[in-house]
Design a protein around this motif. Structure first.
Motif, short mmCIF file in Angstrom:
data_model
loop_
_atom_site.label_atom_id
_atom_site.label_comp_id
_atom_site.label_asym_id
_atom_site.label_seq_id
_atom_site.Cartn_x
_atom_site.Cartn_y
_atom_site.Cartn_z
N THR A 50 46.44 4.83 -32.17
CA THR A 50 47.00 3.49 -32.40
C THR A 50 45.95 2.39 -32.33
OG1 THR A 50 47.53 3.33 -30.03
CG2 THR A 50 49.26 4.16 -31.50
N ASP A 51 44.90 2.60 -31.53
CA ASP A 51 43.87 1.56 -31.35
C ASP A 51 42.47 2.21 -31.41
OD1 ASP A 51 45.74 -0.72 -30.32
OD2 ASP A 51 46.24 1.08 -29.12
N MET A 52 41.48 1.48 -32.01
CA MET A 52 40.11 2.00 -32.14
C MET A 52 39.10 0.91 -31.83
SD MET A 52 40.27 4.34 -35.61
CE MET A 52 38.54 4.78 -35.48
N LEU A 53 37.99 1.35 -31.23
CA LEU A 53 36.84 0.47 -31.00
C LEU A 53 35.60 1.30 -31.40
CD1 LEU A 53 35.39 -2.04 -29.97
CD2 LEU A 53 35.60 -1.14 -27.65
N ASP A 54 35.07 1.02 -32.60
CA ASP A 54 33.96 1.81 -33.14
C ASP A 54 32.70 0.94 -33.22
OD1 ASP A 54 35.84 3.72 -33.37
OD2 ASP A 54 35.61 4.07 -35.52
N LEU A 55 31.61 1.42 -32.61
CA LEU A 55 30.35 0.67 -32.61
C LEU A 55 29.27 1.47 -33.36
CD1 LEU A 55 31.88 -0.68 -30.20
CD2 LEU A 55 29.61 -1.21 -29.29
N PRO A 56 28.62 0.86 -34.35
CA PRO A 56 27.53 1.55 -35.06
C PRO A 56 26.32 1.72 -34.14
CG PRO A 56 27.69 -0.72 -35.81
CD PRO A 56 28.86 -0.49 -34.90
N ILE A 57 25.67 2.87 -34.24
CA ILE A 57 24.45 3.16 -33.46
C ILE A 57 23.27 3.15 -34.42
CG2 ILE A 57 23.29 4.81 -31.95
CD1 ILE A 57 25.85 3.62 -30.77
N ARG A 58 22.30 2.30 -34.13
CA ARG A 58 21.13 2.18 -35.01
C ARG A 58 19.88 2.63 -34.26
NH1 ARG A 58 23.36 -0.84 -39.08
NH2 ARG A 58 21.40 -1.05 -40.24
N ILE A 59 19.00 3.29 -35.00
CA ILE A 59 17.70 3.73 -34.45
C ILE A 59 16.62 3.30 -35.44
CG2 ILE A 59 16.28 5.70 -33.81
CD1 ILE A 59 18.76 7.15 -32.94
N LEU A 88 20.98 2.87 -39.65
CA LEU A 88 22.24 3.39 -39.14
C LEU A 88 22.10 4.88 -38.86
CD1 LEU A 88 25.24 2.80 -38.52
CD2 LEU A 88 25.74 3.43 -40.90
N TYR A 89 22.40 5.28 -37.62
CA TYR A 89 22.24 6.67 -37.21
C TYR A 89 23.58 7.38 -37.01
CZ TYR A 89 20.38 10.68 -34.60
OH TYR A 89 20.05 11.94 -34.20
N SER A 144 21.64 4.76 -27.91
CA SER A 144 20.53 4.55 -28.84
C SER A 144 19.20 4.94 -28.20
CB SER A 144 20.47 3.09 -29.30
OG SER A 144 21.62 2.75 -30.05
N ILE A 145 19.05 4.51 -26.92
CA ILE A 145 17.81 4.85 -26.20
C ILE A 145 17.67 6.36 -26.03
CG2 ILE A 145 16.64 4.66 -23.97
CD1 ILE A 145 17.86 1.83 -23.75
N ASN A 156 15.17 11.38 -27.43
CA ASN A 156 15.33 12.77 -27.87
C ASN A 156 14.53 13.04 -29.15
OD1 ASN A 156 16.88 15.42 -27.71
ND2 ASN A 156 17.43 14.73 -29.76
N ASN A 157 14.61 12.09 -30.09
CA ASN A 157 13.84 12.25 -31.32
C ASN A 157 12.34 12.27 -31.04
OD1 ASN A 157 16.21 12.29 -32.73
ND2 ASN A 157 16.06 10.17 -33.47
N LYS A 158 11.92 11.43 -30.08
CA LYS A 158 10.52 11.40 -29.71
C LYS A 158 10.10 12.73 -29.09
CE LYS A 158 7.17 8.76 -27.01
NZ LYS A 158 6.97 7.63 -26.07
N LYS A 159 10.99 13.29 -28.25
CA LYS A 159 10.69 14.59 -27.64
C LYS A 159 10.58 15.68 -28.69
CE LYS A 159 12.86 13.75 -23.11
NZ LYS A 159 13.99 14.14 -22.23
N LEU A 160 11.49 15.62 -29.68
CA LEU A 160 11.45 16.61 -30.75
C LEU A 160 10.15 16.52 -31.54
CD1 LEU A 160 15.12 16.43 -32.11
CD2 LEU A 160 14.10 18.25 -30.72
#
Length: 545
Positions: A126-135, A139-140, A170-171, A176-180
């Motif tokens: 019934t209700d949504m709160l969606d936040l875009p994650i950017r790296i 847009l990620y 995001s952090i 994680n990407n840096k570790k990879l």
């Protein structure tokens, strides 16, 4: 609350603060994987917002892929089916535009109603709160907070809390990407190190004309220590290239750099620490900056001395084979012409003998028959000698002192030298040695010296100069006289031919120089001549180790 962008100045409750602090401490743990982090984050969001579901979706090409979904009712982590971007153009555009989708009524919200039939109604949301994650500004993915069963109005503290969660997420993804990347880099370096440390090929990297990396095999190839190689400048490398190759290598390198070529090869001789040259093949890979200047010059260097030696041996064998074929043509000509001429002449003389009854005529014809027979025997003898040269050219070679061998030859022709008032000077170091077939060397030197005596000038006493020099693996021996000389304009291509004479000497057969050339070529060498009429002649031949 109407959908829109989240304010950076929103506050959150004490409960939110405690959860965020706990999550922050959790995120600092180096052992945390992204999978474990997503479990923790989705559970924290459900607890902090008092909602039923929280999930994280990653954008992959044209779809949303659910990486983690936490359900409060079942207290479990699962995944939803992928959502296709083409089916949700308004929703996807909002995410790309950085809009926080705040929907108190999802079925009628501008950004969420596209999800109505296939997602919202079946799941009872019934209700949504969606936040875009950017790296890194791109847009990620999206953090999706979902409530169902009862009406829910999102308040400022909910938004502040969720935004902080999104920042932490995001952090974590960036870390994680840096570790990879670091892991891939370490693995890449490990593989490279494994290759370079165990390969026979040498690896070297130049940056700004300075060596920044060398493999152990490269320094071993050059005979220097790693420390000595690191101290080398680009000009030090060029100075170690063989003088005959250095300009060719410079041209190859700078022409390819000028064309911005990424890969090219070169072959050249290089001097190692002991001062010995070896053949190396360099494969270069070049990295250029945006201005076209090279940043890194990576070389894979291989010792190809064995291959080049084999190639030179093949070329040598080809030349020998070619020369043999040419000689076979000469022999065919000689057999078909000279021997046939002699036998025809003999046959005619026999016919004349049989046709006359005069004894004086028969005696005269008989003398002619003897002369023709002698000429035939001589022709066959010299043909046999030429064939023997080729057949015996594989005879074991012996290291001889050249000066001592010359002295032996001069003793053998001492009477001829004295009776013709000949002066023979030889300028040969006492320790000058050469590896040859002894009988060949004797024949070569004897022919050249007696040839000089035979064609001496009547206007002056004959002087013969014999010299010998060695440079690397090449021996050069010269026999020079001040005799009659030869008109090279007329006779240069005939000098070493069979039955070629140039001075009308009645004793000349025209086979001495032919045999000499055959002996020298059978030893893998070559001979040349320089001469001026009434000044003298110099024969110079070269042999190789």
């Amino acid at each position: 609350m109407e959908n829109g962008r989240i304010s950076k100045n929103l506050l959150y409750s004490d409960k939110h603060f405690e959860l965020l602090l706990e999550l922050y401490r959790f995120s600092l743990a180096n052992h945390t994987t992204i999978e474990i982090a997503l479990d923790k984050i989705t559970e924290t969001v459900v607890e902090g917002l008092h909602i039923e579901r929280c999930s994280f979706w990653k954008i992959e090409n044209d779809r949303l892929v659910c990486l983690n979904l936490f359900e409060k009712n079942t207290n479990s982590h699962t995944k939803e089916a992928d959502l296709i971007a083409a089916d949700l153009p308004i929703y996807f555009k909002a995410l790309k535009d950085g809009i926080a989708i705040v929907a108190d009524d999802v079925l009628n919200n501008t950004y969420t109603k596209e999800l109505k039939e296939n997602y919202l109604i079946p799941l009872g949301i019934t209700d949504m709160l969606d936040l875009p994650i950017r790296i890194d500004g791109k847009l990620y993915g999206v953090l999706c907070c979902e409530h169902r069963d009862s009406d829910r109005v999102w308040i400022d503290s909910d938004l502040a809390f969720t935004r902080s969660i999104a920042d932490i997420l995001s952090i974590l993804f960036e870390q994680n990407n840096k570790k990879l990347v670091e892991k891939e880099l370490v693995e890449s370096e490990r593989k490279l190190s494994l290759i370079t440390n165990n390969s026979k090929d040498g690896f070297v990297v130049f940056e700004n004309k300075v060596i920044t990396y060398i493999s152990p095999s490269y320094s071993k190839m050059l005979g220097y220590s790693e420390e000595e190689v690191y101290k080398m400048k680009l000009e030090d490398v060029f100075n170690s290239i063989h003088p005959e190759d250095v300009e060719k290598v410079r041209t190859i390198i700078y022409d390819n750099l000028g064309k911005r070529e990424k890969n090219f090869k070169s072959e050249f001789r290089f001097k190692n620490k002991e001062g010995n040259y070896f053949w190396r093949e360099d494969t270069a890979s070049v990295l250029y900056d945006e201005n076209g200047n090279y940043e890194k010059y990576i070389i894979i260097s291989r010792d190809v001395t064995a291959i080049k030696t084999a190639e030179m041996e093949i070329d040598k064998m080809y030349t020998i084979s070619k020369n043999l074929n040419e000689r076979l043509l000469d022999f065919t000509y000689i057999i078909s012409h000279n021997i046939r001429s002699n036998t025809s002449n003999i046959s005619m003389i026999i016919d004349l003998i049989e046709s006359t009854s005069d004894n004086d005529e028969k005696e005269e014809y008989f003398q002619l028959l003897k002369e023709s027979n002698k000429k035939l025997v001589d022709t066959i003898y010299y043909l046999n000698e030429t064939v023997n040269i080729q057949l015996s050219s594989k005879e074991n070679r012996v290291k001889l002192n050249l000066k001592e061998e010359i002295e032996k030859i001069l003793v053998a022709i001492n009477a001829i030298v004295k009776s013709n008032n000949v002066t023979i000077n030889y300028h040969i170091p006492d320790d000058f040695t050469i590896k040859v077939i002894p009988s060949y060397l004797e024949s070569i030197m004897l022919n050249l010296i007696t040839n000089a005596i035979k064609y001496r000038s009547k206007e002056r006493d004959l002087i013969v100069e014999i010299t010998a020099k060695k440079k690397e693996n090449k021996y050069t021996i010269s026999v020079k006289d001040n005799g009659l000389g030869i008109d090279l304009v007329k006779n240069k291509d005939k000098i070493f031919g069979m039955y070629k004479t140039f001075h009308g000497n009645p004793d000349a057969v025209g086979l001495g120089l032919f045999m000499t050339k055959n002996h020298i070529e059978a030893l893998g060498g070559n001979i040349g001549v320089e001469s001026k009429v009434n000044i003298g002649t110099e024969f110079k031949f070269r042999l190789y180790e």
